[in-house]
Design an enzyme around this catalytic site. Sequence first.
Site, mmCIF file in Angstrom:
data_model
loop_
_atom_site.group_PDB
_atom_site.id
_atom_site.type_symbol
_atom_site.label_atom_id
_atom_site.label_comp_id
_atom_site.label_asym_id
_atom_site.label_seq_id
_atom_site.Cartn_x
_atom_site.Cartn_y
_atom_site.Cartn_z
ATOM 1 N N THR A 131 3.700 -3.435 3.248
ATOM 2 C CA THR A 131 4.961 -3.985 4.143
ATOM 3 C C THR A 131 5.357 -4.820 3.826
ATOM 4 O OG1 THR A 131 3.775 -2.746 5.509
ATOM 5 C CG2 THR A 131 4.882 -5.058 6.156
ATOM 6 N N PRO A 133 7.661 -9.024 4.368
ATOM 7 C CA PRO A 133 8.692 -9.621 6.409
ATOM 8 C C PRO A 133 9.731 -8.804 7.189
ATOM 9 C CG PRO A 133 8.695 -11.390 3.885
ATOM 10 C CD PRO A 133 8.225 -9.747 3.444
ATOM 11 N N GLU A 249 -4.153 8.478 5.236
ATOM 12 C CA GLU A 249 -4.662 7.030 5.487
ATOM 13 C C GLU A 249 -5.001 7.341 7.349
ATOM 14 O OE1 GLU A 249 -1.724 2.822 6.256
ATOM 15 O OE2 GLU A 249 -1.539 4.770 4.371
ATOM 16 N N GLN A 286 -16.160 5.582 44.358
ATOM 17 C CA GLN A 286 -15.820 6.659 43.391
ATOM 18 C C GLN A 286 -14.881 6.342 42.358
ATOM 19 O OE1 GLN A 286 -12.992 9.023 46.309
ATOM 20 N NE2 GLN A 286 -14.408 10.554 45.994
#
Length: 384
Positions: A131, A133, A249, A286
């Site tokens: 990655t 910016p 991945e 509940q």
Amino acid sequence: MSLDSLSRTAYTDDHEAFRSTVRQFLEKEVAPNQAQWAEDGIVPKSLWPKAGELGLLCPTVPEEYGGLGLDFGYNAIVDEESAYYGRVTTGFSLQSDIVTNYIVRYGSEEQKKHWLPKMVSGEVITAIAMTEPGTGSDLQGMRTTAKKDGNHYVINGSKTYITNGQNADLILVCVKTDPDARPAWKGVSIVLVEADRDGFERGRNLDKIGQDEADTSELFFNDVRVPITNCLGEEGQGFIYLMSELPQERLSIAISAQASAQRAFDDTVEYTRERKAFGKPILDFQNSRFVLADLKAKLQVGWAHLDWALARHLKKELTPEEGAAAKLWHTELQWEVMDKCLQLFGGAGYMNEYPIARAWRAARVTRIFGGTNEIMKELIGRKL
């Protein structure tokens, strides 16, 4: 409840025996140090050799390169137990589930012999720098370049949000070796960069909203010279390599997401049994029971799907879109579980001293990393 009480189909008795080793390590070496490591913003490098000694790192590495030569099921056990019992982002899964495969599959014999034994032992910590910016999930748009100069590459550019960024001794850097290639993906290569190379600098250990203990960093490459032999596999094939490894991945992310969701659910059932409001346990209302019943049903479906996906992957049959679907579904489930469980904790859920608060913060990123869930939908949609 524990992960032992789940009826699983993906694992053998050998896998389950390994699980107890992993759990003992996490309970002894990891869980007691959560708070300190979160404050420090990093897991100490000294933890890695301890994990390596027990076979917790890179279990799939072939024996000729110092590994155990096991299947991905052992990685999955480490991922599940780490998410459930450790609750710390150690960076192990990045090394074992992602980086290892790149070097085993595409590395030269020299690269494999040099790096894999050290990765297995924990002597070397790795990262993969994709990655940038300005690009995010758009890997073809990367701008970091590696230009040839004689028998070297000269690398220039920057990367961000890099897991293990502060600790890494070796970084697999995604670069453009041919910035003019059309289509753009044909110009992408992966180059190994040792952290002691001149011109390589680590930027900030980034300040995140969750996973405080994970060293997620900026990395800078200023005229970093590496030998051309540091190219991983063939030049120009990097994008294909990246796409080939993404199903594992994404399955790894799905596994961790499911296990952390299960832990949040189990903790919440225990809390609502003990905590009282208007003279009775919260679990007796509940609404509380219905919320938890709904989550229990979804978790049950999740484990069945995970075993299906694991079985597919162990047979090398998990497709990219199936990996994307697993990542999408389990991380969305994780977020639903975390958010509804935190609500049942009431005000206590908003306090960082309660594990549910830290788990809720840590879960937010799983719908972003490994490719955003919007990208997962796009990948699945293209195959319709």
